[in-house]
Design an enzyme around this catalytic site. Structure first.
Site, mmCIF file in Angstrom:
data_model
loop_
_atom_site.group_PDB
_atom_site.id
_atom_site.type_symbol
_atom_site.label_atom_id
_atom_site.label_comp_id
_atom_site.label_asym_id
_atom_site.label_seq_id
_atom_site.Cartn_x
_atom_site.Cartn_y
_atom_site.Cartn_z
ATOM 1 N N HIS A 13 0.927 -1.033 0.079
ATOM 2 C CA HIS A 13 -0.149 0.023 -0.168
ATOM 3 C C HIS A 13 0.911 1.345 0.115
ATOM 4 O O HIS A 13 0.327 2.148 -0.599
ATOM 5 C CB HIS A 13 -0.840 0.110 1.238
ATOM 6 C CG HIS A 13 -1.884 -1.153 1.407
ATOM 7 N ND1 HIS A 13 -1.647 -2.329 2.250
ATOM 8 C CD2 HIS A 13 -2.934 -1.171 0.705
ATOM 9 C CE1 HIS A 13 -2.528 -2.989 2.248
ATOM 10 N NE2 HIS A 13 -3.642 -2.437 1.154
ATOM 11 N N GLN B 15 -17.903 -6.549 -1.754
ATOM 12 C CA GLN B 15 -17.165 -7.123 -2.476
ATOM 13 C C GLN B 15 -16.794 -8.454 -1.776
ATOM 14 O O GLN B 15 -15.899 -9.380 -2.345
ATOM 15 C CB GLN B 15 -15.955 -6.468 -2.947
ATOM 16 C CG GLN B 15 -14.633 -6.011 -1.630
ATOM 17 C CD GLN B 15 -13.700 -4.988 -1.969
ATOM 18 O OE1 GLN B 15 -14.231 -3.770 -2.157
ATOM 19 N NE2 GLN B 15 -12.637 -5.664 -2.079
ATOM 20 N N LEU C 86 3.221 -9.288 -0.992
ATOM 21 C CA LEU C 86 2.602 -8.799 0.476
ATOM 22 C C LEU C 86 1.179 -8.490 0.323
ATOM 23 O O LEU C 86 0.350 -8.293 -0.947
ATOM 24 C CB LEU C 86 3.128 -7.545 0.647
ATOM 25 C CG LEU C 86 4.361 -7.000 1.526
ATOM 26 C CD1 LEU C 86 5.344 -8.069 1.047
ATOM 27 C CD2 LEU C 86 4.705 -5.684 1.830
#
Ligand code: AMP
Length: 289
Positions: free
Chosen positions: A37, A61, A186
């Site tokens: 991120h 979702q 990750l």
């Protein structure tokens, strides 16, 4: 760094920046932030005057029986990381703020075709939920640029399609996958892995690398992919899919694509215990087979 929870506060802050003529980059996330991120944030920082990070675990979702309830929510730690990364604004709404009329009867976007393939096959409706929440975030923040990770490659293409089909005035940037030293991509979901699963997990990326090499040496995908699936199974994975597709649209590879140097991508989703892992690898051009 400013942190807001309401649409109203978000709009107010953004309006003052817009009046000052500043450009805005949006980085949508579900929080529980890691270096992947932060790479998105770093690229956003370099590309725009202001960076907005949204943090929202979007119920739309997640399918029935998926990990919506147990998905890690770590807003305080996330804020510390984002402040250090030079983010200007965090938008962390709760569900009622983003879906004030509830989810029943909510008008939603549909992603036919692309959204039903690969991850969409085992997660029906997932990409409709992604497209719907991202469209809302675009409307709420009206960014000049938005950043998405290539780790979720199908999602990146869904967003590009969304922007093209609905004419959102935003530029989409894809960011390379950030990996652990052992190659594991990750992901917030990596923390679900037990220590023995964690030791197994890098095999997914190694499998993609091995396939890329074998294809480059003239191997046939029709033989190599089933072999690789069996090898993953023998190592305790439950592969959902492992496929070679065209990178531009994720369509199946056509006769002639290789000769035309059409960019191709290997994509994999596989369960390890109760964790679904995703990875992909873009193939170098000039594969000879
Ligand atoms: P998430 O919080 O999982 O919804 O992810 C938010 C954004 O970060 C998405 O655009 C992801 O593709 C991206 N992202 C997640 N993991 C990685 C990674 N390892 N490398 C690069 N981008 C990532």
């Amino acid at each position: 760094m400013i942190q807001v929870r309401s649409r109203h506060e978000l709009r107010k802050t953004l309006a003052s920046w817009r009046t000052a003529g500043q450009s805005l980059a949006l980085v949508p996330t579900m929080g529980n932030l890691h270096q992947g991120h932060l790479r998105l944030v770093q690229e956003a920082r370099a590309a725009a005057d202001r960076v907005l990070v949204s943090i929202f675990v979007n119920p739309l979702q997640f399918g029935i029986g998926e990990d919506f309830e147990r998905y890690p929510r770590t807003l305080e730690a996330d804020s510390v990381l984002l402040a250090q990364a030079g983010v200007d604004l965090i938008f962390a709404p709760d569900e009622a703020e983003l879906y004030p009329h509830g989810r029943e009867g909510l008008i939603q976007l549909q992603v036919p075709g692309l959204g039903d393939d690969l991850c969409g096959r085992s997660r029906p409706g997932h990409f409709n939920g992604v497209a719907t929440v991202v469209a809302k975030l675009f409307n709420l923040s009206q960014p000049d640029l938005a950043f998405f990770g290539c780790k979720d490659y199908q999602q990146l293409l869904v967003i590009r399609r969304l922007v093209a089909d609905l004419n959102f005035p935003v530029q989409i940037r894809g960011v390379d996958i950030v990996r652990e030293a052992d190659g594991l991509a990750l992901s917030s979901r990596n923390q679900y892995l037990s220590s023995s699963e964690r030791r197994q997990a890098p095999l997914l990326y190694q499998t993609l690398q091995g396939l890329a090499l074998a294809l480059a040496q003239g191997g046939q995908a029709a033989e190599l992919l089933p072999q690789a699936i069996r090898a993953l199974e023998s190592q305790g994975f439950r592969p959902d899919y492992l496929e070679l597709r065209r990178a531009a649209d994720l369509d199946p590879v056509q006769d002639g694509d290789l000769a035309m140097n059409e960019p191709l991508i290997l994509l994999v989703a596989a369960w390890l215990g109760s964790t679904r892992l995703l990875d992909n690898l873009m193939l170098p051009l000039n594969i000879t087979s």
